[in-house]
Scaffold this motif. Structure first.
Motif, PDB file in Angstrom:
ATOM      1  N   PRO A 145       0.812  -1.228   0.000  1.00 51.91           N
ATOM      2  CA  PRO A 145       0.000   0.000   0.000  1.00 51.91           C
ATOM      3  C   PRO A 145       0.843   1.275   0.000  1.00 51.91           C
ATOM      4  O   PRO A 145       0.408   2.297  -0.537  1.00 51.91           O
ATOM      5  CB  PRO A 145      -0.828  -0.095   1.285  1.00 51.91           C
ATOM      6  CG  PRO A 145      -0.770  -1.521   1.706  1.00 51.91           C
ATOM      7  CD  PRO A 145       0.451  -2.147   1.103  1.00 51.91           C
ATOM      8  N   CYS A 146       2.045   1.235   0.560  1.00 49.88           N
ATOM      9  CA  CYS A 146       2.869   2.449   0.619  1.00 49.88           C
ATOM     10  C   CYS A 146       3.454   2.830  -0.739  1.00 49.88           C
ATOM     11  O   CYS A 146       3.940   3.944  -0.911  1.00 49.88           O
ATOM     12  CB  CYS A 146       3.961   2.300   1.677  1.00 49.88           C
ATOM     13  SG  CYS A 146       3.240   2.239   3.332  1.00 49.88           S
ATOM     14  N   ARG A 147       3.424   1.909  -1.709  1.00 49.41           N
ATOM     15  CA  ARG A 147       3.817   2.288  -3.071  1.00 49.41           C
ATOM     16  C   ARG A 147       2.922   3.403  -3.598  1.00 49.41           C
ATOM     17  O   ARG A 147       3.309   4.125  -4.516  1.00 49.41           O
ATOM     18  CB  ARG A 147       3.717   1.090  -4.005  1.00 49.41           C
ATOM     19  CG  ARG A 147       4.856   0.116  -3.840  1.00 49.41           C
ATOM     20  CD  ARG A 147       5.208  -0.474  -5.199  1.00 49.41           C
ATOM     21  NE  ARG A 147       6.237  -1.479  -5.029  1.00 49.41           N
ATOM     22  CZ  ARG A 147       7.252  -1.663  -5.865  1.00 49.41           C
ATOM     23  NH1 ARG A 147       7.363  -0.915  -6.943  1.00 49.41           N
ATOM     24  NH2 ARG A 147       8.139  -2.596  -5.644  1.00 49.41           N
ATOM     25  N   LEU A 148       1.720   3.529  -3.017  1.00 52.83           N
ATOM     26  CA  LEU A 148       0.798   4.582  -3.464  1.00 52.83           C
ATOM     27  C   LEU A 148       1.360   5.982  -3.223  1.00 52.83           C
ATOM     28  O   LEU A 148       0.845   6.955  -3.756  1.00 52.83           O
ATOM     29  CB  LEU A 148      -0.555   4.452  -2.752  1.00 52.83           C
ATOM     30  CG  LEU A 148      -1.452   3.287  -3.218  1.00 52.83           C
ATOM     31  CD1 LEU A 148      -2.683   3.192  -2.324  1.00 52.83           C
ATOM     32  CD2 LEU A 148      -1.880   3.483  -4.677  1.00 52.83           C
ATOM     33  N   TYR A 149       2.422   6.106  -2.405  1.00 53.53           N
ATOM     34  CA  TYR A 149       3.018   7.433  -2.202  1.00 53.53           C
ATOM     35  C   TYR A 149       3.796   7.892  -3.442  1.00 53.53           C
ATOM     36  O   TYR A 149       4.138   9.062  -3.558  1.00 53.53           O
ATOM     37  CB  TYR A 149       3.938   7.430  -0.974  1.00 53.53           C
ATOM     38  CG  TYR A 149       3.187   7.228   0.324  1.00 53.53           C
ATOM     39  CD1 TYR A 149       2.173   8.101   0.719  1.00 53.53           C
ATOM     40  CD2 TYR A 149       3.475   6.142   1.160  1.00 53.53           C
ATOM     41  CE1 TYR A 149       1.470   7.905   1.900  1.00 53.53           C
ATOM     42  CE2 TYR A 149       2.779   5.947   2.349  1.00 53.53           C
ATOM     43  CZ  TYR A 149       1.783   6.828   2.711  1.00 53.53           C
ATOM     44  OH  TYR A 149       1.088   6.632   3.881  1.00 53.53           O
ATOM     45  N   LYS A 167       3.832   7.615  -7.740  1.00 60.16           N
ATOM     46  CA  LYS A 167       3.165   7.143  -8.962  1.00 60.16           C
ATOM     47  C   LYS A 167       4.088   6.223  -9.762  1.00 60.16           C
ATOM     48  O   LYS A 167       3.636   5.239 -10.345  1.00 60.16           O
ATOM     49  CB  LYS A 167       2.743   8.325  -9.838  1.00 60.16           C
ATOM     50  CG  LYS A 167       1.531   9.059  -9.297  1.00 60.16           C
ATOM     51  CD  LYS A 167       1.033  10.060 -10.320  1.00 60.16           C
ATOM     52  CE  LYS A 167      -0.112  10.875  -9.741  1.00 60.16           C
ATOM     53  NZ  LYS A 167      -0.572  11.913 -10.664  1.00 60.16           N
ATOM     54  N   GLU A 168       5.393   6.550  -9.792  1.00 59.96           N
ATOM     55  CA  GLU A 168       6.331   5.724 -10.563  1.00 59.96           C
ATOM     56  C   GLU A 168       6.415   4.321  -9.974  1.00 59.96           C
ATOM     57  O   GLU A 168       6.384   3.324 -10.690  1.00 59.96           O
ATOM     58  CB  GLU A 168       7.740   6.354 -10.587  1.00 59.96           C
ATOM     59  CG  GLU A 168       7.839   7.667 -11.350  1.00 59.96           C
ATOM     60  CD  GLU A 168       7.180   8.854 -10.619  1.00 59.96           C
ATOM     61  OE1 GLU A 168       7.104   8.829  -9.356  1.00 59.96           O
ATOM     62  OE2 GLU A 168       6.714   9.787 -11.295  1.00 59.96           O
ATOM     63  N   CYS A 209       5.023  -1.545 -10.055  1.00 59.41           N
ATOM     64  CA  CYS A 209       4.446  -2.716  -9.388  1.00 59.41           C
ATOM     65  C   CYS A 209       3.282  -3.289 -10.191  1.00 59.41           C
ATOM     66  O   CYS A 209       3.162  -4.509 -10.341  1.00 59.41           O
ATOM     67  CB  CYS A 209       3.994  -2.343  -7.982  1.00 59.41           C
ATOM     68  SG  CYS A 209       3.355  -3.745  -7.078  1.00 59.41           S
ATOM     69  N   VAL A 210       2.425  -2.404 -10.714  1.00 57.59           N
ATOM     70  CA  VAL A 210       1.275  -2.876 -11.500  1.00 57.59           C
ATOM     71  C   VAL A 210       1.774  -3.642 -12.729  1.00 57.59           C
ATOM     72  O   VAL A 210       1.242  -4.712 -13.070  1.00 57.59           O
ATOM     73  CB  VAL A 210       0.366  -1.686 -11.893  1.00 57.59           C
ATOM     74  CG1 VAL A 210      -0.670  -2.096 -12.943  1.00 57.59           C
ATOM     75  CG2 VAL A 210      -0.331  -1.119 -10.656  1.00 57.59           C
ATOM     76  N   ALA A 213      -4.199   7.242  -5.824  1.00 57.54           N
ATOM     77  CA  ALA A 213      -5.113   6.089  -5.811  1.00 57.54           C
ATOM     78  C   ALA A 213      -5.771   5.945  -7.184  1.00 57.54           C
ATOM     79  O   ALA A 213      -5.896   4.834  -7.718  1.00 57.54           O
ATOM     80  CB  ALA A 213      -6.166   6.260  -4.721  1.00 57.54           C
ATOM     81  N   LYS A 214      -6.157   7.081  -7.779  1.00 62.23           N
ATOM     82  CA  LYS A 214      -6.752   7.062  -9.129  1.00 62.23           C
ATOM     83  C   LYS A 214      -5.744   6.517 -10.130  1.00 62.23           C
ATOM     84  O   LYS A 214      -6.088   5.772 -11.046  1.00 62.23           O
ATOM     85  CB  LYS A 214      -7.092   8.491  -9.582  1.00 62.23           C
ATOM     86  CG  LYS A 214      -8.359   9.045  -9.023  1.00 62.23           C
ATOM     87  CD  LYS A 214      -8.657  10.355  -9.778  1.00 62.23           C
ATOM     88  CE  LYS A 214      -9.505  11.251  -8.918  1.00 62.23           C
ATOM     89  NZ  LYS A 214      -9.700  12.582  -9.473  1.00 62.23           N
TER      90      LYS A 214
END
Ligand code: CP3
Length: 348
Positions: free
Chosen positions: A293-297, A299-300, A305-306, A335-336
């Protein structure tokens, strides 16, 4: 009904890999904070079907996820079993009188009586069912419960804990008493989830957030077997309703083959390598997850990860999600970005 999320749970082909986020309705959204302020506090919000439905819908329009998760909390269950609950600012949930003795367990309200006190949850689901059907955009509704073990940790400790020493003291010195609590909670959860299904949810998720507090050789006895009992009960009556199991922090249990049962989707936490989960569980279960979840900090880091998850899963038998809940200080914009990247990389 052709809902992309339900199809994915069943392992069917979908036009892209659906995505949602654990804790997607919550404090990172200013719109959530406004509705919570209107309700007065968090528990009032859980008790108010109109407002709970409103915050359930928020992430669909704001972030673009493919499934809505009922807005409530796992701790409404022990609350309706007779344990007085408060959410203290900055401290989280607190039960006024934690369970200590067998008499405390006997005093808990059980089965049908406790499950029928959760009417505000069923009313929220009925309202959401109507609102989602009216939108006509095929968004699925996820209902949920805490696993009996995760619920019991709060009922025995009285609040969140780092060491679990009080409930583990019971596990090793008075296991019969812990089993009595777990069995009583399991009976309520079975009826509670059955009522959620009857009220209109499409998919069930069982959160065992504190699975990793148990050593592997005790995990089945004190947690997993009760989760399997709940899944077996629901599958015997509602075989078409997909079930997601999310035991958190269980990489070692996966490697040791400790997490099988009659369910559809395995929720992979962020500490478990997706490639390992796929090798061990991917033939039997659809896998959900598992971005840290901290990857959300960043965008890169989110995009990286995606793309890596898409490379591992190849758009098959996969649902994108975080590997645990989104944190309150994540920018909505990020998040978007996560959601749109999941759709971009997996579109067929
Ligand atoms: O968006 C969603 O995921 C749906 C709603 C949801 C909430 N809690 C709302 C909530 C869900 C599915 C839960 C589950 C839950 N609750 C779990 C299991 C999932 C997980 O994250 O592991 C657990 C362990 C709880 C217990 C709980 N509730 C704690 C420990 C806390 C305090 C810590 C925190 O995150 O604030 C809560 C409060 C809570 N539940 C909030 C929300 C939106 C924050 C309350 C607020 O508005 O201040």
């Amino acid at each position: 009904m052709g809902k992309i999320f339900v199809d994915a749970c069943k392992g069917l082909e979908t036009p892209y890999t659906p995505v949602w986020m654990m804790r997607q309705a919550g404090r990172y959204l200013p719109e959530y904070m406004a509705v919570r302020a209107k309700a007065g506090n968090f528990l009032n919000l859980c008790h108010n079907p109109e407002l709970a439905a409103e915050v359930t819908i928020q992430p669909l329009d704001i972030v673009g996820v493919d499934a809505a998760i009922l807005f409530s909390d796992i701790l409404v269950i022990p609350n309706e079993m007779g344990m007085k609950l408060e959410f203290l600012k900055g401290e989280g949930p607190v039960f006024e009188k934690p369970i200590v003795t067998e008499a405390d367990v006997d005093a808990l309200i059980g089965g049908k009586e406790a499950s029928s006190k959760l009417t505000y949850v069923y009313d929220t689901i009925k309202l959401l069912r109507k609102q989602l059907d009216e939108r006509g955009d095929d968004i699925a509704l996820i209902g949920f419960t805490g696993a009996p073990w995760t619920l019991a940790t709060y009922m025995i400790e009285g609040q969140g804990t780092k060491t679990y020493n009080i409930c583990k003291k019971m596990m090793y010195s008075n296991p019969a008493l812990l089993h009595k609590i777990l069995a009583k909670v399991t009976e309520v959860v079975k009826l509670y989830m059955e009522k959620q299904i009857q009220s209109g949810i499409d998919v069930v998720q069982i959160f065992d957030s504190w699975a990793a507090a148990i050593e592997p050789s005790k995990y089945n006895e004190f947690s997993w077997k009760y989760m399997v009992e709940i899944a077996d009960y629901l599958k015997s009556k509602y075989p078409e309703t997909p079930i997601i199991m999310f035991p958190k922090g269980v990489s070692a249990f996966i490697e040791q083959g400790l997490v099988y049962g009659n369910f559809d989707v395995f929720g992979v936490d962020w500490g478990t390598p997706m490639a390992m989960a796929k090798a061990k569980l991917g033939d039997r279960y659809v896998l959900q997850g598992n971005m840290e979840p901290c990857r959300l900090y960043s965008k890169e880091e989110t995009t990286r990860c995606v793309e890596a998850l898409q490379n591992i899963m190849g758009g098959k038998r996969h649902i994108f999600n975080l590997g645990h809940g989104i944190l309150p200080d994540v920018p909505v914009e990020n998040a978007k970005h996560f959601v749109s990247e999941c759709k971009r990389v997996s579109k067929k």
